[in-house]
Design a protein around this motif. Structure first.
Motif, PDB file in Angstrom:
ATOM      1  N   PRO A  46     -54.192  87.147  10.516  1.00 46.59           N
ATOM      2  CA  PRO A  46     -54.355  86.083   9.524  1.00 46.59           C
ATOM      3  C   PRO A  46     -53.146  85.263   9.331  1.00 46.59           C
ATOM      4  CG  PRO A  46     -55.421  88.373   9.103  1.00 46.59           C
ATOM      5  CD  PRO A  46     -54.841  88.532  10.366  1.00 46.59           C
ATOM      6  N   TYR A 241     -56.051  94.485  10.585  1.00 50.01           N
ATOM      7  CA  TYR A 241     -55.790  92.909  10.172  1.00 50.01           C
ATOM      8  C   TYR A 241     -55.336  92.288  11.689  1.00 50.01           C
ATOM      9  CZ  TYR A 241     -55.073  94.620   5.622  1.00 50.01           C
ATOM     10  OH  TYR A 241     -55.363  95.245   4.245  1.00 50.01           O
ATOM     11  N   ASP A 289     -60.164  88.960   2.216  1.00 51.41           N
ATOM     12  CA  ASP A 289     -61.186  88.518   2.781  1.00 51.41           C
ATOM     13  C   ASP A 289     -60.714  88.437   4.249  1.00 51.41           C
ATOM     14  OD1 ASP A 289     -59.223  86.723   2.551  1.00 51.41           O
ATOM     15  OD2 ASP A 289     -60.464  85.042   2.170  1.00 51.41           O
ATOM     16  N   CYS A 290     -59.749  88.381   4.847  1.00 51.07           N
ATOM     17  CA  CYS A 290     -59.753  88.360   6.336  1.00 51.07           C
ATOM     18  C   CYS A 290     -60.023  89.827   6.961  1.00 51.07           C
ATOM     19  CB  CYS A 290     -58.184  88.151   6.652  1.00 51.07           C
ATOM     20  SG  CYS A 290     -56.986  89.646   5.640  1.00 51.07           S
ATOM     21  N   ASP A 292     -62.887  91.359   5.953  1.00 50.77           N
ATOM     22  CA  ASP A 292     -64.194  91.262   5.876  1.00 50.77           C
ATOM     23  C   ASP A 292     -64.560  90.349   7.047  1.00 50.77           C
ATOM     24  OD1 ASP A 292     -64.446  92.789   3.713  1.00 50.77           O
ATOM     25  OD2 ASP A 292     -64.405  90.818   2.408  1.00 50.77           O
ATOM     26  N   GLU A 293     -63.696  89.355   7.543  1.00 50.53           N
ATOM     27  CA  GLU A 293     -63.799  88.430   8.327  1.00 50.53           C
ATOM     28  C   GLU A 293     -63.861  89.183   9.887  1.00 50.53           C
ATOM     29  OE1 GLU A 293     -61.327  85.056   7.795  1.00 50.53           O
ATOM     30  OE2 GLU A 293     -62.449  84.419   5.827  1.00 50.53           O
ATOM     31  N   ILE A 294     -62.901  89.956  10.174  1.00 54.35           N
ATOM     32  CA  ILE A 294     -62.544  90.645  11.274  1.00 54.35           C
ATOM     33  C   ILE A 294     -63.581  91.693  11.465  1.00 54.35           C
ATOM     34  CG2 ILE A 294     -60.974  92.474  12.198  1.00 54.35           C
ATOM     35  CD1 ILE A 294     -58.776  90.827  10.890  1.00 54.35           C
ATOM     36  N   ARG A 295     -63.877  92.317  10.453  1.00 58.20           N
ATOM     37  CA  ARG A 295     -65.236  93.147  10.579  1.00 58.20           C
ATOM     38  C   ARG A 295     -66.488  92.511  10.839  1.00 58.20           C
ATOM     39  NH1 ARG A 295     -65.661  94.608   5.579  1.00 58.20           N
ATOM     40  NH2 ARG A 295     -63.926  96.252   5.733  1.00 58.20           N
ATOM     41  N   ALA A 296     -66.578  91.621  10.418  1.00 55.93           N
ATOM     42  CA  ALA A 296     -67.967  90.700  10.826  1.00 55.93           C
ATOM     43  C   ALA A 296     -67.862  90.355  11.952  1.00 55.93           C
ATOM     44  CB  ALA A 296     -67.991  89.524  10.139  1.00 55.93           C
ATOM     45  N   VAL A 297     -66.862  89.949  13.075  1.00 57.99           N
ATOM     46  CA  VAL A 297     -66.671  89.620  14.237  1.00 57.99           C
ATOM     47  C   VAL A 297     -67.098  90.530  15.139  1.00 57.99           C
ATOM     48  CG1 VAL A 297     -64.750  88.884  16.099  1.00 57.99           C
ATOM     49  CG2 VAL A 297     -65.135  87.602  13.842  1.00 57.99           C
ATOM     50  N   SER A 300     -70.935  91.418  14.941  1.00 58.07           N
ATOM     51  CA  SER A 300     -71.324  90.216  15.569  1.00 58.07           C
ATOM     52  C   SER A 300     -71.321  90.699  17.278  1.00 58.07           C
ATOM     53  CB  SER A 300     -71.071  88.889  15.441  1.00 58.07           C
ATOM     54  OG  SER A 300     -71.617  87.865  16.195  1.00 58.07           O
TER      55      SER A 300
END
Length: 410
Positions: A46, A241, A289-290, A292-297, A300
């Motif tokens: 990030p 991270y 929030d980063c 959460d974004e990494i986890r979402a990737v 997916s």
């Protein structure tokens, strides 16, 4: 002069090296390899963390030796993380030490607590350092199943009763690398009660605490009352991270064990480069929030992997956590074993995975697939695998492909 030094003799041939050599040779020939082998996060760190590193490195004072146990601000940030995530209160001065990644921290702890011939209880299959960190320190390994059901406690009790000398430490790793199993607090409560009764040290590897899916939050063993009396836990910023190359991790928990680790580290290193520690502090204290974004990737990618390779004909159980899928070898290839199947995938499908045997004898029959390729590449891997599976099926049934007269003429 012989090269068979004592510690080197205790290390078996590196299983992954065989696949790595084939992978390097294929790339040298210009082949495109879709690489699910190494768990090496590919996402960018990030931006706010990178900016803090750049800002700090411009200060010439930060070029000096750092603190082996971690700068005070970093240890405070880790304490704050444990408080908000697990509700666990830690003293930054006596219960936290920063390490050069969780892998190195684990190896240093093995050096700190292991004497020649000490028996260490280690899950199988598991991440290699959980075993070989102790072997290199003179320990003797007794394996337990990498499970969270009653078979684990039964095996633990049997190992304690029948090991001579009595085991000194127990290794846990949930969410697990490579199996992706997740433990709950009830499991940890049983383990802590048993460890206290039998005077066992518990070393918990929680490197994948924040890579979870389906809202199943992995707990910390330190949430259990009394765990601080027997346990140390290892965490890492590498996956959380996307900071693998930064080499920043932590050991937290029992003061006596943390003190031992701190003392060993003081002889081995001066700690991570100070700007890295300052940037790691910014990661823990900054916007999350980063994460959460990494986890979402990863989620997916997991869904894409399980779906696309499943439709290709190879069922892969959906992992509830970590950045890995633990996949049983397709039935028609099971006779080959995990190493030969991994080689076949690489040679015939251009897909690299890690053979399960590399994680212990009970990993045979499986391969580990890391979620480190994007969805487009994953779907391409599925197409390649589908072609391999179809060719194998045709060969087993002696199906001869129909060719045109023009093809015969050639």
């Amino acid at each position: 002069m012989t090269n068979d030094f004592h510690r080197i003799r205790r290390l078996p041939p590196y299983v992954f090296e065989q696949v790595n050599k084939l992978k390097a040779a294929a790339r040298a020939r210009g082949e495109d390899i879709i690489d699910f082998g190494m768990g090496n996060p590919d996402m960018p760190t990030p931006q706010h963390i990178v900016e803090k590193l750049v800002e700090t490195v411009r200060n010439p004072r930060t070029n000096r030796y750092s603190a082996s146990k971690g700068i005070q601000g970093l240890r405070r940030a880790q304490a704050a993380y444990y408080q908000r995530r697990f509700g666990v209160a830690l003293n930054p001065e006596t219960q936290i030490v920063a390490s050069l990644g969780s892998k190195e921290g684990f190896a240093n702890m093995a050096q700190a607590i292991t004497g020649p011939g000490d028996v260490i209880l280690v899950p199988n299959p598991t991440y290699p350092i959980h075993e070989f960190g102790f072997i290199m320190s003179g320990g003797v390994i007794r394996h337990l199943p990498a499970a969270t059901d009653s078979t684990f406690m039964t095996s633990l009790d049997r190992a304690v009763k029948h090991s001579v000398p009595k085991p000194t430490a127990l290794v846990l790793n949930y969410p697990s690398n490579p199996t992706a199993l997740v433990a709950d607090l009830d499991f940890y409560k049983e383990v802590v009660a048993y460890a206290k009764k039998h005077e066992l040290i518990v070393l918990s590897d929680l490197a994948y605490a924040e890579i979870y899916f389906d809202d199943v939050l992995p707990p910390s063993i330190l949430e259990v009352e009394g765990a601080m009396d027997v346990a140390v836990e290892f965490t890492s910023l590498s996956k959380t991270y996307a900071m693998p190359g930064w080499r920043m991790g932590f050991a937290v928990g029992n003061e006596r064990l943390i003190q031992a680790l701190t003392r060993v580290k003081s002889y081995l290193d001066y700690g991570a480069f100070t700007p890295i520690q300052v940037a790691a502090t910014a990661a823990l204290n900054g916007p999350q929030d980063c994460v959460d974004e990494i986890r979402a990737v990863y989620k997916s990618r997991r869904d894409c992997l399980v779906d696309s390779i499943g439709r290709a004909g190879w069922h892969i159980p959906s992992p509830p956590a970590t950045m890995f899928a633990w996949a049983p070898i397709p039935e028609s290839f099971a006779h080959m074993g995990s190493l030969e199947f991994s080689k076949l995938l690489l040679e015939k499908a251009g897909v690299a995975v890690s053979p399960g045997i590399g994680f212990g004898e009970y990993g045979e029959g499986y391969v580990r697939i890391a979620l480190v390729e994007n969805e487009q590449r994953t779907r391409q891997a599925a197409r390649n695998i589908r072609k391999l599976l179809l060719e194998s099926e045709n060969a087993r049934h002696n199906v001869i492909p129909i060719t045109s007269n023009a093809n015969h003429a050639r």
